[in-house]
Design a protein around this motif. Structure first.
Motif, PDB file in Angstrom:
ATOM      1  N   TRP A 210      27.833  10.084  54.845  1.00 56.39           N
ATOM      2  CA  TRP A 210      28.003  11.114  53.823  1.00 56.39           C
ATOM      3  C   TRP A 210      28.990  12.169  54.283  1.00 56.39           C
ATOM      4  O   TRP A 210      29.065  12.496  55.465  1.00 56.39           O
ATOM      5  N   ARG A 211      29.737  12.687  53.319  1.00 57.40           N
ATOM      6  CA  ARG A 211      30.635  13.819  53.549  1.00 57.40           C
ATOM      7  C   ARG A 211      30.081  15.014  52.782  1.00 57.40           C
ATOM      8  O   ARG A 211      29.685  14.890  51.622  1.00 57.40           O
ATOM      9  N   ALA A 212      30.054  16.163  53.412  1.00 66.52           N
ATOM     10  CA  ALA A 212      29.553  17.373  52.764  1.00 66.52           C
ATOM     11  C   ALA A 212      30.556  18.501  52.918  1.00 66.52           C
ATOM     12  O   ALA A 212      31.410  18.480  53.812  1.00 66.52           O
ATOM     13  N   VAL A 213      30.451  19.466  52.021  1.00 64.55           N
ATOM     14  CA  VAL A 213      31.286  20.661  52.071  1.00 64.55           C
ATOM     15  C   VAL A 213      30.384  21.881  51.975  1.00 64.55           C
ATOM     16  O   VAL A 213      29.487  21.935  51.127  1.00 64.55           O
ATOM     17  N   ALA A 214      30.593  22.840  52.873  1.00 68.67           N
ATOM     18  CA  ALA A 214      29.870  24.112  52.840  1.00 68.67           C
ATOM     19  C   ALA A 214      30.900  25.229  52.805  1.00 68.67           C
ATOM     20  O   ALA A 214      31.730  25.342  53.715  1.00 68.67           O
ATOM     21  N   THR A 215      30.902  26.033  51.751  1.00 67.67           N
ATOM     22  CA  THR A 215      31.917  27.062  51.590  1.00 67.67           C
ATOM     23  C   THR A 215      31.439  28.407  52.141  1.00 67.67           C
ATOM     24  O   THR A 215      30.250  28.728  52.114  1.00 67.67           O
ATOM     25  N   THR A 216      32.397  29.176  52.641  1.00 73.17           N
ATOM     26  CA  THR A 216      32.146  30.536  53.137  1.00 73.17           C
ATOM     27  C   THR A 216      33.184  31.470  52.508  1.00 73.17           C
ATOM     28  O   THR A 216      34.050  31.030  51.735  1.00 73.17           O
ATOM     29  N   GLU A 217      33.138  32.746  52.865  1.00 75.69           N
ATOM     30  CA  GLU A 217      34.106  33.704  52.347  1.00 75.69           C
ATOM     31  C   GLU A 217      35.516  33.412  52.853  1.00 75.69           C
ATOM     32  O   GLU A 217      36.504  33.663  52.167  1.00 75.69           O
ATOM     33  N   GLN A 218      35.628  32.879  54.068  1.00 78.94           N
ATOM     34  CA  GLN A 218      36.936  32.651  54.678  1.00 78.94           C
ATOM     35  C   GLN A 218      37.497  31.243  54.435  1.00 78.94           C
ATOM     36  O   GLN A 218      38.695  31.015  54.579  1.00 78.94           O
ATOM     37  N   GLY A 219      36.647  30.299  54.091  1.00 80.50           N
ATOM     38  CA  GLY A 219      37.096  28.924  53.917  1.00 80.50           C
ATOM     39  C   GLY A 219      35.912  27.999  53.719  1.00 80.50           C
ATOM     40  O   GLY A 219      34.928  28.359  53.081  1.00 80.50           O
ATOM     41  N   HIS A 220      35.999  26.813  54.322  1.00 80.28           N
ATOM     42  CA  HIS A 220      34.890  25.874  54.155  1.00 80.28           C
ATOM     43  C   HIS A 220      34.803  24.925  55.350  1.00 80.28           C
ATOM     44  O   HIS A 220      35.780  24.727  56.082  1.00 80.28           O
ATOM     45  N   TYR A 221      33.639  24.365  55.515  1.00 77.53           N
ATOM     46  CA  TYR A 221      33.392  23.347  56.530  1.00 77.53           C
ATOM     47  C   TYR A 221      33.388  21.978  55.867  1.00 77.53           C
ATOM     48  O   TYR A 221      32.749  21.781  54.820  1.00 77.53           O
ATOM     49  N   GLU A 222      34.116  21.042  56.474  1.00 78.78           N
ATOM     50  CA  GLU A 222      34.027  19.638  56.082  1.00 78.78           C
ATOM     51  C   GLU A 222      33.093  18.972  57.081  1.00 78.78           C
ATOM     52  O   GLU A 222      33.300  19.062  58.294  1.00 78.78           O
ATOM     53  N   ILE A 223      32.081  18.301  56.582  1.00 82.28           N
ATOM     54  CA  ILE A 223      30.993  17.803  57.424  1.00 82.28           C
ATOM     55  C   ILE A 223      30.804  16.308  57.179  1.00 82.28           C
ATOM     56  O   ILE A 223      30.814  15.855  56.027  1.00 82.28           O
ATOM     57  N   TYR A 224      30.609  15.561  58.261  1.00 85.33           N
ATOM     58  CA  TYR A 224      30.278  14.137  58.152  1.00 85.33           C
ATOM     59  C   TYR A 224      28.960  13.869  58.863  1.00 85.33           C
ATOM     60  O   TYR A 224      28.736  14.356  59.984  1.00 85.33           O
ATOM     61  N   ALA A 225      28.104  13.110  58.207  1.00 83.34           N
ATOM     62  CA  ALA A 225      26.810  12.768  58.801  1.00 83.34           C
ATOM     63  C   ALA A 225      26.394  11.379  58.337  1.00 83.34           C
ATOM     64  O   ALA A 225      26.473  11.046  57.152  1.00 83.34           O
ATOM     65  N   SER A 226      25.953  10.580  59.284  1.00 80.16           N
ATOM     66  CA  SER A 226      25.451   9.247  58.997  1.00 80.16           C
ATOM     67  C   SER A 226      23.929   9.274  58.936  1.00 80.16           C
ATOM     68  O   SER A 226      23.282  10.141  59.537  1.00 80.16           O
ATOM     69  N   ILE A 227      23.396   8.323  58.214  1.00 75.86           N
ATOM     70  CA  ILE A 227      21.940   8.149  58.180  1.00 75.86           C
ATOM     71  C   ILE A 227      21.397   8.003  59.603  1.00 75.86           C
ATOM     72  O   ILE A 227      20.284   8.439  59.908  1.00 75.86           O
ATOM     73  N   PHE A 228      22.197   7.425  60.489  1.00 74.08           N
ATOM     74  CA  PHE A 228      21.747   7.141  61.843  1.00 74.08           C
ATOM     75  C   PHE A 228      22.048   8.272  62.826  1.00 74.08           C
ATOM     76  O   PHE A 228      21.659   8.188  63.986  1.00 74.08           O
ATOM     77  N   ASP A 229      22.758   9.310  62.391  1.00 70.66           N
ATOM     78  CA  ASP A 229      23.092  10.418  63.289  1.00 70.66           C
ATOM     79  C   ASP A 229      21.862  11.247  63.628  1.00 70.66           C
ATOM     80  O   ASP A 229      20.970  11.440  62.788  1.00 70.66           O
ATOM     81  N   SER A 230      21.834  11.759  64.848  1.00 65.09           N
ATOM     82  CA  SER A 230      20.899  12.831  65.165  1.00 65.09           C
ATOM     83  C   SER A 230      21.505  14.135  64.663  1.00 65.09           C
ATOM     84  O   SER A 230      22.682  14.181  64.292  1.00 65.09           O
ATOM     85  N   THR A 231      20.739  15.191  64.672  1.00 66.73           N
ATOM     86  CA  THR A 231      21.259  16.483  64.205  1.00 66.73           C
ATOM     87  C   THR A 231      22.463  16.923  65.031  1.00 66.73           C
ATOM     88  O   THR A 231      23.437  17.470  64.497  1.00 66.73           O
ATOM     89  N   ASP A 232      22.448  16.654  66.330  1.00 69.89           N
ATOM     90  CA  ASP A 232      23.541  17.063  67.209  1.00 69.89           C
ATOM     91  C   ASP A 232      24.812  16.250  66.969  1.00 69.89           C
ATOM     92  O   ASP A 232      25.899  16.663  67.402  1.00 69.89           O
ATOM     93  N   GLU A 233      24.687  15.101  66.312  1.00 70.43           N
ATOM     94  CA  GLU A 233      25.852  14.240  66.090  1.00 70.43           C
ATOM     95  C   GLU A 233      26.548  14.509  64.763  1.00 70.43           C
ATOM     96  O   GLU A 233      27.581  13.893  64.463  1.00 70.43           O
ATOM     97  N   VAL A 234      26.000  15.406  63.946  1.00 71.53           N
ATOM     98  CA  VAL A 234      26.665  15.802  62.701  1.00 71.53           C
ATOM     99  C   VAL A 234      27.959  16.525  63.062  1.00 71.53           C
ATOM    100  O   VAL A 234      27.974  17.423  63.906  1.00 71.53           O
ATOM    101  N   SER A 235      29.088  16.128  62.459  1.00 71.54           N
ATOM    102  CA  SER A 235      30.388  16.695  62.825  1.00 71.54           C
ATOM    103  C   SER A 235      30.836  17.754  61.817  1.00 71.54           C
ATOM    104  O   SER A 235      30.694  17.579  60.609  1.00 71.54           O
ATOM    105  N   PHE A 236      31.381  18.874  62.339  1.00 70.84           N
ATOM    106  CA  PHE A 236      31.844  19.996  61.527  1.00 70.84           C
ATOM    107  C   PHE A 236      33.307  20.275  61.830  1.00 70.84           C
ATOM    108  O   PHE A 236      33.723  20.234  62.982  1.00 70.84           O
TER     109      PHE A 236
END
Length: 339
Positions: A210-236
């Motif tokens: 999955w790809r996710a987007v989280a927006t902030t006042e300054q910009g946004h984070y592009e995030i990738y996470a697999s069903i098999f990822d641990s929380t620490d393996e989620v990429s930002f």
């Protein structure tokens, strides 16, 4: 969803509701009405932005479909080949074929205006990609099987099984989205990232990455996470945007149209002297499917542009990396360097 999948779904629903009376003709009926809502792409609503926002509006409205179905049924029932089906059954079948088209579209991220004209809110669950073979293949198998008369004693069971399997896949996609959203939001909290808007979408052709987007006042984070990822393996990865430019364009009606339709998940980028508005939900950083030239910097001022859509689709050459990333958190899917 893609047009082929909508044809297959329409054919399956058509056979389920009309097959006992019309046989294989019901597949054609289902395919035709399963395609009908998407013909709104042939309508020019006034410009690129309007065509983007008003697609999946009146033609995908369950209210309009409910009102039109009896009239369409009345017209069809006048034809000789259709007289074996009652007017009520025709009405129900047509509504179910078009209605399931609209409901399936809500499982994607784009936005479907199910309650138009009472509401123009674009419903989008965002649990399946616009093309997903795992959803389409059971329907394709049933369509091919139903075309062979020698399988006639089993056609109803085959068609029903296809609809059940495809529906179960949608159920799985909802469970996968809930799991991914929980994982990503926990990772955001752990990294002390505060955000305004958040949305996750499946990566192309699957519901495992999955790809996710989280927006902030300054910009946004592009995030990738697999069903098999641990929380620490989620990429930002964080990307700056210049959304404040929109403050100089408040008089243009197309700006709030874009802001509302994207549900706040947008970014404004400067390319030389041009400003580009991108819908962050569809595509990936640097290659968003829906991007519009909204302004130009001229003589120390921001001047509104023509809001023309830009051709900037993601490169297909990266598709193989999507499947690599499902099991390997070290795969980098980003094409743009961070500041």
């Amino acid at each position: 969803m893609d047009s082929v999948t909508q044809i297959l779904l329409g054919s399956a629903v058509g056979y389920a509701t009309l097959g006992s009376k019309l046989g294989r003709k019901s597949l054609l009926v289902g395919a035709g009405f399963g395609t009908l809502p998407d013909l709104d792409v042939l309508i020019n609503f006034g410009g690129d932005v309007e065509n983007f926002v008003y697609h999946r509006s009146f033609s995908h409205s369950l209210i309009i479909q409910l009102l039109l179905s009896p009239f369409i049924a009345w017209l069809i029932a006048k034809m000789h080949w259709a007289k074996s089906v009652s007017l009520v059954r025709w009405s129900v079948a047509i509504f179910l074929i078009m209605g399931t088209h609209a409901l399936l579209d809500t499982f994607t991220v784009y936005g479907t205006q199910l309650l138009w004209p009472l509401s123009n809110y674009p419903f989008g669950i965002s649990s399946v990609f616009i093309i997903d073979p795992m959803y389409s293949m059971p329907l394709l198998f049933a369509f091919i099987a139903l075309c062979f008369t020698r399988l006639h004693p089993y056609t109803t069971k085959i068609n029903s099984a296809a609809l059940v399997f495809s529906s179960l896949y949608l159920t799985w996609s909802l469970a996968a989205k809930w799991h991914i959203d929980h994982k990503i939001q926990y990772a955001l909290t752990q990294n002390m990232i505060a955000f305004k808007q958040f949305e996750s979408t499946p990566s192309p052709f699957n519901t495992l990455l999955w790809r996710a987007v989280a927006t902030t006042e300054q910009g946004h984070y592009e995030i990738y996470a697999s069903i098999f990822d641990s929380t620490d393996e989620v990429s930002f990865r964080f990307y700056k945007t210049q959304n404040h430019i929109l403050e100089d364009l408040t008089e243009d009606h197309r700006v709030p149209l874009l802001q509302n339709f994207t549900k706040g998940l947008y970014g404004v980028y400067q390319q030389n002297q041009t400003y580009i508005f991108s819908d962050l939900r569809m595509g990936l950083e640097g290659f968003y499917v829906f991007s519009f030239e909204i302004a130009k910097h001229s003589e120390s001022r921001i001047k509104p542009s023509d809001f023309k859509q830009q051709q900037n689709r993601p490169p297909l050459s990266r598709t193989s990396l999507v499947f690599d990333r499902i099991t390997d958190p070290g795969v980098n899917l980003s094409l743009i360097k961070t500041d």
